[in-house]
Design an enzyme around this catalytic site. Sequence first.
Site, PDB file in Angstrom:
ATOM      1  N   GLU A 127       0.699   0.145  30.293  1.00 49.84           N
ATOM      2  CA  GLU A 127       1.339   1.073  31.208  1.00 49.84           C
ATOM      3  C   GLU A 127       0.927   0.464  32.093  1.00 49.84           C
ATOM      4  O   GLU A 127      -0.530   0.241  33.096  1.00 49.84           O
ATOM      5  CB  GLU A 127       1.441   2.539  30.853  1.00 49.84           C
ATOM      6  CG  GLU A 127       1.707   2.903  29.800  1.00 49.84           C
ATOM      7  CD  GLU A 127       2.140   4.210  29.643  1.00 49.84           C
ATOM      8  OE1 GLU A 127       1.252   5.178  30.000  1.00 49.84           O
ATOM      9  OE2 GLU A 127       2.670   4.848  28.515  1.00 49.84           O
ATOM     10  N   GLU A 365      -4.847  -8.020  24.035  1.00 44.71           N
ATOM     11  CA  GLU A 365      -5.262  -8.033  22.599  1.00 44.71           C
ATOM     12  C   GLU A 365      -6.566  -7.563  23.000  1.00 44.71           C
ATOM     13  O   GLU A 365      -6.858  -7.902  21.428  1.00 44.71           O
ATOM     14  CB  GLU A 365      -4.221  -8.863  21.921  1.00 44.71           C
ATOM     15  CG  GLU A 365      -3.574  -9.002  21.474  1.00 44.71           C
ATOM     16  CD  GLU A 365      -2.645  -7.923  21.462  1.00 44.71           C
ATOM     17  OE1 GLU A 365      -1.480  -8.112  22.732  1.00 44.71           O
ATOM     18  OE2 GLU A 365      -2.326  -7.557  20.965  1.00 44.71           O
TER      19      GLU A 365
HETATM   20  C1  LIG Z   1       0.338 -12.553  30.258  1.00 41.68           C
HETATM   21  C2  LIG Z   1       0.028 -10.642  29.767  1.00 41.68           C
HETATM   22  C3  LIG Z   1       0.419 -10.606  28.880  1.00 41.68           C
HETATM   23  C4  LIG Z   1      -0.119  -8.862  27.922  1.00 41.68           C
HETATM   24  N1  LIG Z   1       1.253  -9.161  26.648  1.00 41.68           N
HETATM   25  C5  LIG Z   1       1.268  -7.904  26.857  1.00 41.68           C
HETATM   26  C6  LIG Z   1       1.891  -7.336  25.346  1.00 41.68           C
HETATM   27  O1  LIG Z   1       2.764  -7.943  24.992  1.00 41.68           O
HETATM   28  N2  LIG Z   1       2.116  -5.861  25.257  1.00 41.68           N
HETATM   29  C7  LIG Z   1       0.861  -5.154  25.831  1.00 41.68           C
HETATM   30  O2  LIG Z   1       0.938  -4.050  25.675  1.00 41.68           O
HETATM   31  N3  LIG Z   1       0.332  -5.224  26.355  1.00 41.68           N
HETATM   32  C8  LIG Z   1       0.231  -6.793  27.042  1.00 41.68           C
HETATM   33  N4  LIG Z   1      -0.577  -7.543  28.289  1.00 41.68           N
HETATM   34  C9  LIG Z   1      -1.278  -5.874  28.907  1.00 41.68           C
HETATM   35  C10 LIG Z   1      -2.556  -6.470  27.996  1.00 41.68           C
HETATM   36  O3  LIG Z   1      -2.945  -6.100  26.783  1.00 41.68           O
HETATM   37  C11 LIG Z   1      -4.060  -5.485  29.511  1.00 41.68           C
HETATM   38  O4  LIG Z   1      -3.986  -6.472  30.988  1.00 41.68           O
HETATM   39  C12 LIG Z   1      -5.270  -5.706  28.786  1.00 41.68           C
HETATM   40  O5  LIG Z   1      -5.329  -5.087  27.625  1.00 41.68           O
HETATM   41  C13 LIG Z   1      -6.090  -4.920  30.181  1.00 41.68           C
HETATM   42  O6  LIG Z   1      -5.606  -3.836  30.333  1.00 41.68           O
HETATM   43  P1  LIG Z   1      -5.618  -3.421  31.731  1.00 41.68           P
HETATM   44  O7  LIG Z   1      -4.901  -4.690  32.581  1.00 41.68           O
HETATM   45  O8  LIG Z   1      -5.257  -2.714  32.368  1.00 41.68           O
HETATM   46  O9  LIG Z   1      -7.385  -3.413  32.461  1.00 41.68           O
HETATM   47  P2  LIG Z   1      -8.188  -1.863  33.050  1.00 41.68           P
HETATM   48  O10 LIG Z   1      -7.982  -1.678  31.073  1.00 41.68           O
HETATM   49  O11 LIG Z   1      -7.747  -1.553  33.180  1.00 41.68           O
HETATM   50  O12 LIG Z   1      -9.534  -2.797  32.999  1.00 41.68           O
HETATM   51  C14 LIG Z   1     -10.104  -4.085  33.881  1.00 41.68           C
HETATM   52  C15 LIG Z   1     -11.269  -4.622  33.659  1.00 41.68           C
HETATM   53  O13 LIG Z   1     -12.280  -2.941  33.539  1.00 41.68           O
HETATM   54  C16 LIG Z   1     -12.876  -3.828  31.432  1.00 41.68           C
HETATM   55  N5  LIG Z   1     -12.965  -2.119  30.921  1.00 41.68           N
HETATM   56  C17 LIG Z   1     -11.915  -1.500  30.460  1.00 41.68           C
HETATM   57  N6  LIG Z   1     -12.801  -0.393  30.033  1.00 41.68           N
HETATM   58  C18 LIG Z   1     -13.912  -0.960  29.668  1.00 41.68           C
HETATM   59  C19 LIG Z   1     -14.757  -0.152  29.006  1.00 41.68           C
HETATM   60  N7  LIG Z   1     -15.116   1.137  28.204  1.00 41.68           N
HETATM   61  N8  LIG Z   1     -16.238  -1.125  29.319  1.00 41.68           N
HETATM   62  C20 LIG Z   1     -15.545  -2.161  29.435  1.00 41.68           C
HETATM   63  N9  LIG Z   1     -15.525  -2.207  30.661  1.00 41.68           N
HETATM   64  C21 LIG Z   1     -14.175  -1.438  30.308  1.00 41.68           C
HETATM   65  C22 LIG Z   1     -12.005  -3.859  31.655  1.00 41.68           C
HETATM   66  O14 LIG Z   1     -12.095  -5.105  30.746  1.00 41.68           O
HETATM   67  C23 LIG Z   1     -11.605  -4.839  32.411  1.00 41.68           C
HETATM   68  O15 LIG Z   1     -12.247  -5.840  32.768  1.00 41.68           O
HETATM   69  C24 LIG Z   1      -0.656  -8.268  28.341  1.00 41.68           C
HETATM   70  C25 LIG Z   1      -1.226  -9.103  29.601  1.00 41.68           C
HETATM   71  C26 LIG Z   1      -1.095  -9.916  30.128  1.00 41.68           C
HETATM   72  C27 LIG Z   1      -2.160 -10.690  30.908  1.00 41.68           C
END
Ligand SMILES: Cc1cc2nc3c(=O)[nH]c(=O)nc-3n(C[C@H](O)[C@H](O)[C@H](O)COP(=O)(O)OP(=O)(O)OC[C@H]3O[C@@H](n4cnc5c(N)ncnc54)[C@H](O)[C@@H]3O)c2cc1C
Length: 383
Positions: A127, A365
């Site tokens: 989300e 993922e």
């Molecule tokens: C091209 C693309 C395709 C995608 N396809 C799908 C899909 O089909 N379905 C779906 O549901 N999602 C999908 N995603 C979403 C993707 O899984 C998320 O972007 C990813 O899980 C990271 O979440 P976020 O972007 O909200 O980053 P955030 O969770 O906000 O993280 C930002 C940074 O903080 C770090 N971080 C967060 N928590 C911690 C922690 N506890 N300890 C250390 N570091 C941390 C992360 O590693 C990252 O570096 C897709 C994303 C992209 C870009």
Amino acid sequence: MEFKLSEEQLEIKRAVREFCEKEFDSELALELDRKEEFPMELYKKAAKLGFTSLAFPEEYGGQGYGYLETCIAMEEMCRVDSSLGLAVMIGVFGSDLILFHGTEEQKEKYLPPLCRGDYISAAAFTEPGRGSDITKMDTTAVKYGDEWWINGTKTFITNAPIADFIIVLCQTDTKVRPTYRGQTLFVIDKGTPGLDVTKQTNKMGIRCTATGEVSLSDVKVTDWNIVGELNRGFYHSMWFFDISRVAVAAQAVGTAQGAFEIAFKYAKEREAFGQPIMQFQQIGCRLAEVATEIEAARLLTYKAAWTIDQGKMDPMLTSMAKLYASKAAVKATDAAIQTLGGYGYMGEYKVERYYRDAKITEIYEGTSEIQRLTILRYLLRRF
Ligand SMILES: Cc1cc2nc3c(=O)[nH]c(=O)nc-3n(C[C@H](O)[C@H](O)[C@H](O)COP(=O)(O)OP(=O)(O)OC[C@H]3O[C@@H](n4cnc5c(N)ncnc54)[C@H](O)[C@@H]3O)c2cc1C
């Protein structure tokens, strides 16, 4: 004991390679990458040959193999072309949830057309405010009489703009603690009133995949649409990530291998200071190191996939495979550009696209940071 793929697995590898080498065209890949368009025709052709449904049972039109065979196909597809290969293989994304947790009616409705290549699926967890942490969802499903009313927004959803159905993780119980014990998965058909998808553009890489934001506004479904058990959606999702992470690792291995092969050939042919650049230790030894890391990533990925096929899923191993393979892919594709020098920076030499395509494997993922946390959690339990 020597690790060897079986004759059947080698035959799948050969068949996929033959298909890709015949059907994938670098010009087309560049064009679709520029236009950010999904290779629908290739997807359908690959599906007709069974390459996208290797792990689905024959009774639903699949090939009756396992995740190791799927990984072999993913690797080979991405080796020949990191953009087209991934787009083709990711068309069935999320549908394992229906296969393993869906009702018989859901399987009969969705899986045969999916295996034939007539359907495309998507799975929506992320989300705008929640990506790595999906222990609480802002998207809610509230029951009124026989209907569930779903409201919320999902972002970055692969295939959403072209999907025939989307599996959506919702908060069904907002009071329970911990919150993840109140989540449920629903399957929602394209065209359901209140379901809207906006295509998201300007991605860095994997631009032949279609990504979209999913808006759910009073989307009405019934108990029929629940995938798996009510309020067990979080657990089903975590189970799914263990499978999808291995596929991402295979994507990374294939992308790395493809870039490496281009660089290796180039280094043998390109001359500087009167000799092939391979003769320079900085070039040759770097490629030797890259080849070693790809091989290690491949073995880790195959082991993780094989473990799933044995019914002994190991989240630590799947996280290790994804963490290591994605890092190897980013390093290998970077090294490939460097090996090609200025040519590596240009689209027609492919490796810049492989580099852009590789980066996502460290993000989706579950990011690499999340994989490390998973590995550590299991290490602490075991030692
Ligand atoms: C091209 C693309 C395709 C995608 N396809 C799908 C899909 O089909 N379905 C779906 O549901 N999602 C999908 N995603 C979403 C993707 O899984 C998320 O972007 C990813 O899980 C990271 O979440 P976020 O972007 O909200 O980053 P955030 O969770 O906000 O993280 C930002 C940074 O903080 C770090 N971080 C967060 N928590 C911690 C922690 N506890 N300890 C250390 N570091 C941390 C992360 O590693 C990252 O570096 C897709 C994303 C992209 C870009």
